[in-house]
Design a protein around this motif. Structure first.
Motif, mmCIF file in Angstrom:
data_model
loop_
_atom_site.group_PDB
_atom_site.id
_atom_site.type_symbol
_atom_site.label_atom_id
_atom_site.label_comp_id
_atom_site.label_asym_id
_atom_site.label_seq_id
_atom_site.Cartn_x
_atom_site.Cartn_y
_atom_site.Cartn_z
ATOM 1 N N LYS A 139 -4.669 -9.951 2.792
ATOM 2 C CA LYS A 139 -5.487 -9.829 1.560
ATOM 3 C C LYS A 139 -5.044 -10.742 0.477
ATOM 4 C CE LYS A 139 -6.808 -6.464 -2.066
ATOM 5 N NZ LYS A 139 -6.569 -4.897 -2.512
ATOM 6 N N GLU A 140 -3.812 -10.903 0.309
ATOM 7 C CA GLU A 140 -3.196 -11.821 -0.658
ATOM 8 C C GLU A 140 -3.515 -13.342 -0.409
ATOM 9 O OE1 GLU A 140 -2.085 -13.271 -4.128
ATOM 10 O OE2 GLU A 140 -2.013 -11.517 -3.597
ATOM 11 N N LEU B 257 -7.419 -13.925 -1.398
ATOM 12 C CA LEU B 257 -7.185 -13.888 -2.802
ATOM 13 C C LEU B 257 -6.733 -15.406 -3.365
ATOM 14 C CD1 LEU B 257 -6.629 -10.338 -3.969
ATOM 15 C CD2 LEU B 257 -8.668 -11.301 -3.843
ATOM 16 N N ARG C 213 -9.032 -18.087 -5.546
ATOM 17 C CA ARG C 213 -8.356 -18.130 -6.795
ATOM 18 C C ARG C 213 -8.262 -19.703 -7.061
ATOM 19 N NH1 ARG C 213 -3.698 -14.282 -6.015
ATOM 20 N NH2 ARG C 213 -4.703 -12.271 -6.709
ATOM 21 N N VAL D 73 -14.609 -5.169 3.289
ATOM 22 C CA VAL D 73 -15.194 -4.868 1.976
ATOM 23 C C VAL D 73 -15.822 -3.578 1.641
ATOM 24 C CG1 VAL D 73 -16.614 -5.862 0.019
ATOM 25 C CG2 VAL D 73 -15.142 -7.458 1.426
ATOM 26 N N GLU E 227 -16.023 0.150 -3.142
ATOM 27 C CA GLU E 227 -14.774 0.428 -3.984
ATOM 28 C C GLU E 227 -13.682 -0.812 -4.233
ATOM 29 O OE1 GLU E 227 -16.665 4.021 -3.057
ATOM 30 O OE2 GLU E 227 -15.704 2.498 -1.526
ATOM 31 N N THR E 228 -13.741 -1.884 -3.269
ATOM 32 C CA THR E 228 -12.921 -3.064 -3.102
ATOM 33 C C THR E 228 -13.587 -4.390 -3.786
ATOM 34 O OG1 THR E 228 -13.400 -3.435 -1.005
ATOM 35 C CG2 THR E 228 -11.598 -1.937 -1.353
ATOM 36 N N LEU F 254 -15.224 -5.395 -6.263
ATOM 37 C CA LEU F 254 -15.396 -6.028 -7.462
ATOM 38 C C LEU F 254 -13.727 -6.823 -7.834
ATOM 39 C CD1 LEU F 254 -16.662 -3.262 -10.255
ATOM 40 C CD2 LEU F 254 -17.450 -5.556 -9.724
ATOM 41 N N GLU F 255 -12.859 -6.307 -7.154
ATOM 42 C CA GLU F 255 -11.658 -7.009 -6.983
ATOM 43 C C GLU F 255 -11.705 -8.382 -6.541
ATOM 44 O OE1 GLU F 255 -7.227 -6.647 -5.630
ATOM 45 O OE2 GLU F 255 -8.423 -5.129 -4.806
ATOM 46 N N TYR F 256 -12.437 -8.596 -5.609
ATOM 47 C CA TYR F 256 -12.553 -9.920 -4.904
ATOM 48 C C TYR F 256 -13.362 -10.847 -5.912
ATOM 49 C CZ TYR F 256 -10.842 -7.684 -0.820
ATOM 50 O OH TYR F 256 -9.931 -6.951 0.124
ATOM 51 N N GLU G 106 -13.697 -10.537 -9.113
ATOM 52 C CA GLU G 106 -12.816 -10.894 -10.112
ATOM 53 C C GLU G 106 -11.965 -11.821 -9.934
ATOM 54 O OE1 GLU G 106 -11.652 -7.115 -11.242
ATOM 55 O OE2 GLU G 106 -13.351 -6.428 -12.305
ATOM 56 N N ASN G 107 -11.589 -12.079 -8.629
ATOM 57 C CA ASN G 107 -10.576 -13.085 -8.279
ATOM 58 C C ASN G 107 -11.025 -14.244 -7.890
ATOM 59 O OD1 ASN G 107 -7.461 -12.117 -8.403
ATOM 60 N ND2 ASN G 107 -8.852 -10.226 -8.052
#
Length: 377
Positions: A180-181, A184, A188, A200, A203-204, A206-208, A210-211
């Motif tokens: 996962k890191e 990301l 980024r 995906v 629930e998950t 938006l995190e992706y 936003e990154n």
């Protein structure tokens, strides 16, 4: 004011990018001789920035296409080339009607190479996707691996960014934190340039985004228990909107049902009753921004394309679609272009030299740019 509504989230980033571009004396939105209304508005202007004057500057799924009337030259800055617009008469000013916009996108005659970054146990790899199995622990997974490297995912992302290859995908092939890191880190490093998929959920997602991910790619969350879960799909759309969603319709032939292409999920091990056909593609095109379709029977095996699948996608897809599976040469890219009726983008993985194959990445980039009437030197 001329950005498509669905890409308004990128306005700040693009405005910053444009602020670094030198002013130009003349500008056109089309490389063709079309005298469309949109092109005539952009025929000329003097000493004003592109961001203020051109109604045809646009973002199409994060493919930044900027035209400048300087023959076949390009504007380069920091090793990054801003592509000239090679749209023909199909280029037009943005419409507020989502449906007409989707159809216009599909009429685009430019085929793109879509890159990939597949990540397993925190490392960039190329594997035979159908060899993945769910084991008791992640460390016990032993998929058939074509390529593995210690080069960071972010370095591949930076390479795609340097070459202006947007719309690729970073895929999480295992369910560990390191993977996962690494994914990301890639998004980024290339904000707005990569889609991200692999486990995906609503629930998950938006995190992706936003990154730095431009879209999330979803399969098993909306296709489970052998069918399409309408409730989950609508929930996902409420959370992120259809314009940030790519539906993965990776499929294989079902010999027990007339060799129909059917969506497979959960690492391509579970069949669904969802056929990839005209009806399904038309219906789901209203629910997402793009499709990603792996030809599971040939993916990762460097054995050639599933041309029947490519032809089906080119015939019936009304929104952007990317095919992945079996491409191994420039000739294969041309086959996708032909059988897909200039509507199907293509991904190459294991065959590229940057992933241990024999096909030169540089040659693929040249091919990609030639589709736009360009050859970067």
């Amino acid at each position: 004011r001329h950005f498509y509504a669905q890409n308004s989230h990128l306005k700040t980033k693009i405005t910053m990018m444009i602020s670094t571009i030198p002013t130009v004396k003349s500008f056109t939105a089309s490389a063709s001789k079309s005298k469309s209304k949109a092109s005539s508005k952009c025929a000329s202007f003097t000493s004003k920035k592109m961001s203020q004057c051109c109604p045809c500057f646009r973002v199409r799924n994060q493919h930044f296409l900027i035209a400048e009337r300087r023959g076949r030259n390009t504007v380069t800055r920091n090793r990054s080339t801003i592509l000239l617009c090679a749209q023909s008469a199909t280029t037009r000013t943005p419409q507020s009607d989502d449906k007409s916009e989707s159809n216009d996108t599909n009429n685009n005659t430019i085929v793109s190479f879509r890159p990939c970054i597949d990540i397993h146990l925190g490392k960039v790899k190329q594997i035979v996707g159908s060899s993945l199995r769910d084991e008791k622990s992640v460390d016990e997974e032993k998929p058939e691996t074509n390529f593995e490297t210690d080069v960071k995912s972010s370095e591949f992302a930076e390479m795609y960014k340097r070459d202006n290859i947007y719309g690729g995908h970073a895929i999480l092939l295992s369910k560990d934190l390191e993977t996962k890191e690494a994914a990301l880190e890639a998004t980024r490093a290339f904000p707005g340039g990569l889609q991200i998929g692999g486990g995906v959920t609503a629930e998950t997602a938006l995190e992706y985004l936003e990154n730095g991910a431009s879209h999330v790619i979803v399969t098993s969350y909306v296709f489970h228990d052998g069918k399409l879960d309408e409730e989950r799909l609508e929930k996902l759309i409420r959370v992120i909107g259809k314009k940030r969603l790519v539906l993965d319709l990776s499929c294989r032939r079902d010999e027990k049902d007339g060799n129909k292409y059917k969506v497979v999920t959960d690492r391509w091990q579970k069949w669904t009753d969802v056929c990839v056909d005209e009806k399904t593609l038309e219906r789901l095109s209203e629910k997402c921004d793009e499709f990603l379709v792996h030809g599971v029977d040939v993916e990762g095996k460097k054995m050639g394309l599933d041309l029947d699948l490519v032809e089906l996608l080119g015939k019936y897809c009304q929104i952007p679609v990317t095919y992945a599976g079996g491409a191994r040469s420039i000739e294969d890219l041309e086959l996708v272009k032909t059988y897909g009726q200039n509507r199907v983008d293509v991904t190459i993985g294991s065959a590229l030299d940057c992933f241990g194959g024999s096909l030169k990445y540089a040659d693929v980039i040249d091919w990609h740019n030639k589709q736009r009437g360009l050859l970067l030197k």
